[in-house]
Write a protein that holds these residues in place. Sequence first.
Motif, PDB file in Angstrom:
ATOM      1  N   ILE A 217       0.857  -1.199   0.000  1.00 38.10           N
ATOM      2  CA  ILE A 217       0.000   0.000   0.000  1.00 38.10           C
ATOM      3  C   ILE A 217       0.892   1.249   0.000  1.00 38.10           C
ATOM      4  O   ILE A 217       1.805   1.374   0.815  1.00 38.10           O
ATOM      5  CB  ILE A 217      -0.930   0.039   1.246  1.00 38.10           C
ATOM      6  N   ASN A 218       0.604   2.150  -0.936  1.00 39.45           N
ATOM      7  CA  ASN A 218       1.285   3.450  -0.961  1.00 39.45           C
ATOM      8  C   ASN A 218       0.344   4.450  -0.289  1.00 39.45           C
ATOM      9  O   ASN A 218      -0.624   4.905  -0.892  1.00 39.45           O
ATOM     10  CB  ASN A 218       1.585   3.853  -2.405  1.00 39.45           C
ATOM     11  N   PHE A 219       0.627   4.765   0.958  1.00 41.60           N
ATOM     12  CA  PHE A 219      -0.286   5.563   1.768  1.00 41.60           C
ATOM     13  C   PHE A 219      -0.097   7.052   1.499  1.00 41.60           C
ATOM     14  O   PHE A 219       1.021   7.563   1.521  1.00 41.60           O
ATOM     15  CB  PHE A 219      -0.034   5.268   3.256  1.00 41.60           C
ATOM     16  N   LYS A 220      -1.193   7.740   1.242  1.00 43.33           N
ATOM     17  CA  LYS A 220      -1.179   9.185   1.001  1.00 43.33           C
ATOM     18  C   LYS A 220      -1.400   9.897   2.334  1.00 43.33           C
ATOM     19  O   LYS A 220      -2.515   9.875   2.881  1.00 43.33           O
ATOM     20  CB  LYS A 220      -2.285   9.570   0.008  1.00 43.33           C
TER      21      LYS A 220
ATOM     22  N   ARG B 173     -10.016  10.865   9.299  1.00 48.48           N
ATOM     23  CA  ARG B 173      -9.535  12.001   8.500  1.00 48.48           C
ATOM     24  C   ARG B 173     -10.680  12.826   7.924  1.00 48.48           C
ATOM     25  O   ARG B 173     -10.537  14.027   7.684  1.00 48.48           O
ATOM     26  CB  ARG B 173      -8.590  11.495   7.411  1.00 48.48           C
TER      27      ARG B 173
ATOM     28  N   GLU C 105      -9.415  -0.536   0.990  1.00 47.01           N
ATOM     29  CA  GLU C 105      -8.242  -0.932   0.195  1.00 47.01           C
ATOM     30  C   GLU C 105      -7.381  -1.909   0.993  1.00 47.01           C
ATOM     31  O   GLU C 105      -6.789  -2.813   0.443  1.00 47.01           O
ATOM     32  CB  GLU C 105      -7.424   0.316  -0.188  1.00 47.01           C
ATOM     33  N   TYR C 106      -7.327  -1.699   2.330  1.00 47.10           N
ATOM     34  CA  TYR C 106      -6.451  -2.545   3.139  1.00 47.10           C
ATOM     35  C   TYR C 106      -7.186  -3.272   4.264  1.00 47.10           C
ATOM     36  O   TYR C 106      -6.645  -3.462   5.341  1.00 47.10           O
ATOM     37  CB  TYR C 106      -5.278  -1.726   3.702  1.00 47.10           C
TER      38      TYR C 106
ATOM     39  N   VAL D  45      -9.756  10.878   1.203  1.00 44.13           N
ATOM     40  CA  VAL D  45      -9.346   9.996   0.100  1.00 44.13           C
ATOM     41  C   VAL D  45     -10.524   9.169  -0.416  1.00 44.13           C
ATOM     42  O   VAL D  45     -11.232   8.538   0.371  1.00 44.13           O
ATOM     43  CB  VAL D  45      -8.244   9.013   0.580  1.00 44.13           C
TER      44      VAL D  45
ATOM     45  N   ALA E 126     -10.679   5.948  -2.383  1.00 39.95           N
ATOM     46  CA  ALA E 126      -9.818   4.853  -2.865  1.00 39.95           C
ATOM     47  C   ALA E 126     -10.718   3.837  -3.571  1.00 39.95           C
ATOM     48  O   ALA E 126     -11.126   4.064  -4.712  1.00 39.95           O
ATOM     49  CB  ALA E 126      -9.019   4.281  -1.709  1.00 39.95           C
TER      50      ALA E 126
ATOM     51  N   LEU F 257      -7.820   8.071  -5.733  1.00 38.18           N
ATOM     52  CA  LEU F 257      -6.818   7.145  -6.274  1.00 38.18           C
ATOM     53  C   LEU F 257      -7.494   6.497  -7.473  1.00 38.18           C
ATOM     54  O   LEU F 257      -8.233   5.513  -7.328  1.00 38.18           O
ATOM     55  CB  LEU F 257      -6.400   6.124  -5.207  1.00 38.18           C
TER      56      LEU F 257
HETATM   57  N1  LIG Z   1      -3.593   4.563  -0.209  1.00 38.86           N
HETATM   58  C1  LIG Z   1      -4.249   5.244   0.738  1.00 38.86           C
HETATM   59  N2  LIG Z   1      -3.692   6.303   1.347  1.00 38.86           N
HETATM   60  C2  LIG Z   1      -4.359   6.999   2.296  1.00 38.86           C
HETATM   61  N3  LIG Z   1      -5.598   6.700   2.677  1.00 38.86           N
HETATM   62  C3  LIG Z   1      -6.193   5.662   2.087  1.00 38.86           C
HETATM   63  N4  LIG Z   1      -7.426   5.133   2.241  1.00 38.86           N
HETATM   64  C4  LIG Z   1      -7.521   4.068   1.436  1.00 38.86           C
HETATM   65  N5  LIG Z   1      -6.414   3.897   0.709  1.00 38.86           N
HETATM   66  C5  LIG Z   1      -5.567   4.896   1.104  1.00 38.86           C
END
Ligand SMILES: Nc1ncnc2[nH]cnc12
Length: 171
Positions: free
Chosen positions: A19-22, A59, A96-97, A121, A123, A151
């Motif tokens: 996972i590339n977290f933003k 968030r 996503e996770y 976000v 996703a 995303l």
């Molecule tokens: N890749 C991601 N980065 C930050 N928040 C998320 N929420 C779901 N996927 C994410």
Amino acid sequence: MENLKTKIRDITDFPKPGINFKDITPLVQDPKTLRTCVEKLIGPYKNTQITAVAGMEARGFIFGSLVAWELGVGFIPLRKPGKLPYDVQKVDYDLEYGQASLEAHIDAVNPGDNILLIDDVLATGGTAKASCELIEMLGGNIVACAFVMELGFLNGRQQLVDYPVHTLLTY
Ligand SMILES: Nc1ncnc2[nH]cnc12
Ligand SMILES: O=P(O)(O)OC[C@H]1O[C@H](OP(=O)(O)OP(=O)(O)O)[C@H](O)[C@@H]1O
């Protein structure tokens, strides 16, 4: 908008490998960028009949409450399970996770409320879709869903075809 991107940090392999977290903490830490971001989020809704803003823990609380404040309406917190003290309505969804649930108080929505849903976000769209369902179960009308970023490769918009969707940034 590119300036906003400079304040969003990539953290690789968080919270799980792959996972590339933003990370939006640099953005919310910077008052000028935070203000720009909130103004851009409210832009399309300034002269509309929004009666409340809903935001998802955690968030979504940051951006959602600032948007509610700027629009001069109240804020509806959609919370992780077990956090709200009164009677709740609950929805389960995929992330996503992982998997998750959200709850809202059964009296969180006034009959006929026109609600703007806000999160950081978009996703997979699982959280937002579940949030719209939760609001609708409680009698609210979703006017639109607005996010700081989407995303695009996760196709979250496909989950939200029934609603107007507005995002400031696309990755
Ligand atoms: N890749 C991601 N980065 C930050 N928040 C998320 N929420 C779901 N996927 C994410
Ligand atoms: O479109 P989706 O695949 O559903 O993912 C988007 C959601 O994931 C993140 O929240 P998270 O559940 O990680 O909670 P947090 O805000 O407490 O970090 C993000 O803030 C969105 O709410």
